[in-house]
Design a protein around this motif. Structure first.
Motif, PDB file in Angstrom:
ATOM      1  N   THR A 194       0.735  -1.145   0.311  1.00  0.00           N
ATOM      2  CA  THR A 194      -0.132  -0.014  -0.021  1.00  0.00           C
ATOM      3  C   THR A 194       0.726   1.252  -0.092  1.00  0.00           C
ATOM      4  O   THR A 194       0.492   2.264  -0.749  1.00  0.00           O
ATOM      5  CB  THR A 194      -0.788  -0.113   1.243  1.00  0.00           C
ATOM      6  OG1 THR A 194      -1.945  -1.332   1.135  1.00  0.00           O
ATOM      7  CG2 THR A 194      -1.973   1.245   1.280  1.00  0.00           C
ATOM      8  N   LEU A 234      -8.281  -0.590   1.952  1.00  0.00           N
ATOM      9  CA  LEU A 234      -7.202   0.303   2.291  1.00  0.00           C
ATOM     10  C   LEU A 234      -6.666   1.145   0.777  1.00  0.00           C
ATOM     11  O   LEU A 234      -6.304   2.259   1.026  1.00  0.00           O
ATOM     12  CB  LEU A 234      -6.116   0.188   2.815  1.00  0.00           C
ATOM     13  CG  LEU A 234      -6.468  -0.080   4.421  1.00  0.00           C
ATOM     14  CD1 LEU A 234      -5.189  -0.526   5.579  1.00  0.00           C
ATOM     15  CD2 LEU A 234      -6.845   1.334   5.112  1.00  0.00           C
ATOM     16  N   MET A 238      -6.989   4.944   0.210  1.00  0.00           N
ATOM     17  CA  MET A 238      -5.651   5.926  -0.435  1.00  0.00           C
ATOM     18  C   MET A 238      -6.031   6.347  -1.379  1.00  0.00           C
ATOM     19  O   MET A 238      -5.599   7.772  -1.554  1.00  0.00           O
ATOM     20  CB  MET A 238      -4.640   4.893  -0.537  1.00  0.00           C
ATOM     21  CG  MET A 238      -3.328   5.596  -1.056  1.00  0.00           C
ATOM     22  SD  MET A 238      -1.840   4.227  -1.565  1.00  0.00           S
ATOM     23  CE  MET A 238      -2.702   3.832  -2.992  1.00  0.00           C
ATOM     24  N   CYS A 382      -2.303   5.057   4.997  1.00  0.00           N
ATOM     25  CA  CYS A 382      -2.803   3.554   4.937  1.00  0.00           C
ATOM     26  C   CYS A 382      -2.006   2.567   5.256  1.00  0.00           C
ATOM     27  O   CYS A 382      -2.520   1.393   5.750  1.00  0.00           O
ATOM     28  CB  CYS A 382      -3.618   3.419   3.588  1.00  0.00           C
ATOM     29  SG  CYS A 382      -4.937   4.715   3.327  1.00  0.00           S
TER      30      CYS A 382
END
Length: 441
Positions: A194, A234, A238, A382
């Motif tokens: 991420t 996430l 994001m 995130c």
């Protein structure tokens, strides 16, 4: 920030610390503790960098220092002082790495960003192992029984893995890579993936996008259901944050939260649909064990709300509870239950304050102006939320393990410096603009 001599050597130590963090490299035992090379390198940073200035300037670090102080005091009523000392020792590297990264970011923020990206590339070894071990469980078992595994995982953890301390990485349908816990293996590479995706989009680096994609794809091979769902959620969050953070109006915030709520509703519906499958059954079993833990935590909280149980107290109290309910002896599996058990309510307050301060400092960076900062900051935020949210159902503490905390420290250090520079530059521009208007009047 004050800087001690031998700057090249200090920078070299920082580079080694970040590049080796995914691997750890366990060394000779000191008593009953196996310190990793990364732990030793992180402590060596104190020789080259000033720690006190960042401590005075960062709210997050002040909260973490308060937590360590509370934990040190709680050693007075600890059942196992060794567990408490170990917890403190493994928290301190966050300070030293943050201080080093903050100093280096003041010299050149690109250097620290390159360290974060290099960490992600090195972590490809973890993602590769996760995929390989899931496809070939026999190789995984051979690796975990070999001397090679003792270099990359704590030997004391491995010693009972096939006996009294079995973990889910032994399951043919789970894979943890370097980790013996597949859930943490999934959270680790999900967090890195991420974060890497946010940096890659912000800096427009196509090859780094590929690195992030490999990490995120590997999450599916861990067998961790929560990590996989959290990775999807996430990534969506994001994207929403990156697009809305620069002008966070009330209407845009409402849209973001509405869309996140919609994703959550779809997720709940999906879980209900899968309730009759093995996936759903495994999830129900996991939730059942967590509920037993929460019931025990509630009864113990009533007995000693302020001071908690002290380090080692949970294992002692849960032993008889586990026997009565015919379940395995389990750790708290929740960051805040763990903090309360170790050091009481003050530790919970400090831990919550640190988390809020960390998020606030990253958000300040995310909103500092440039579009690239919005994406990078959203990825950092995130990434932290990946560790934090799943930590509410797992047992790796506030900062994760020493494989993860260096990355969090580096992100916080460089984010603080860049946000301060942009804010300071904007203030100078406003002052010069006012002075110009006065001169022209």
């Amino acid at each position: 920030m004050g800087f001690r001599n031998n700057g090249v050597m200090g920078r070299g130590m920082l580079v080694l610390t970040m590049l080796l963090a995914p691997f750890q490299i366990y060394t000779f035992p000191v008593g009953e503790i196996y310190p990793s090379l990364v732990l030793l390198l992180s402590f060596s940073l104190v020789i080259f960098y000033d720690v006190w200035t960042p401590l005075r300037t960062s709210t997050a670090l002040k909260c973490l220092a308060a937590l360590i102080l509370v934990q040190a005091i709680s050693l007075l009523w600890a059942v196992s002082v060794r567990d408490g000392v170990r917890e403190i020792i493994y928290t301190l590297p966050f300070f030293f790495i943050f201080a080093a990264c903050m100093h280096e970011a003041k010299r050149d923020p690109r250097f620290v960003m390159s360290l974060i990206m290099a960490y992600s590339v090195c972590a490809l070894a973890q993602s590769g192992l996760v995929i390989g071990f899931r496809l070939e469980p026999g190789i995984k078992l051979s690796y975990l029984q070999s001397r090679l595994a003792e270099i990359f995982a704590n030997p004391s953890t491995l010693s009972g893995l096939f006996d009294v301390a079995r973990n889910n990485a032994l399951d043919p349908e789970k894979s943890g890579g370097f980790e013996v816990n597949a859930n943490f293996g999934g959270v680790w590479i999900g967090m890195v993936g991420t974060l890497t995706a946010g940096i890659a989009i912000g800096l427009r680096k196509p090859l780094l996008v590929c690195v992030g994609a490999v990490h995120l794809c590997a999450v599916a091979f861990t067998g961790s259901k929560a990590s996989l769902m959290l990775a999807v959620l996430l990534l969506f969050a994001m994207t929403m944050l990156a697009y809305t953070s620069r002008k966070m109006s009330a209407s845009r915030l409402a849209v973001v939260f509405f869309m996140l709520a919609a994703v959550a509703i779809v997720g709940v519906a999906g879980l209900a649909f899968l309730s009759s499958t093995r996936f759903g059954q495994d999830s129900s079993d996991t939730l059942g064990s967590r509920q037993l833990i929460w019931v025990h935590a509630a009864s113990e909280f009533i007995r000693s709300p302020l001071l908690g149980q002290g380090f080692g107290g949970w294992a002692e109290s849960f032993r008889s509870y586990a026997w009565q309910n015919k379940i395995l002896e389990l750790p708290p599996h929740d960051t805040f239950i763990q903090l309360w058990s170790q050091s009481g309510i003050p530790a919970v307050v400090c831990g919550a304050a640190f988390s809020i301060a960390f998020v606030a400092e990253i958000v300040a960076f995310m909103r500092c102006g440039p579009k690239s900062a919005a994406w990078i900051g959203a990825g950092m935020l995130c990434g932290f939320l990946f560790i934090f949210i799943q930590g509410l159902g797992e047992n790796w503490g506030l900062l994760g393990t020493l494989r993860v905390s260096p990355l969090l420290a580096a992100c916080l250090g460089v984010a603080r410096v860049i946000a301060f520079r942009v804010r300071h530059a904007d203030e100078n521009d406003r002052v010069r603009s006012r002075m110009g208007r006065l001169e022209n009047a």
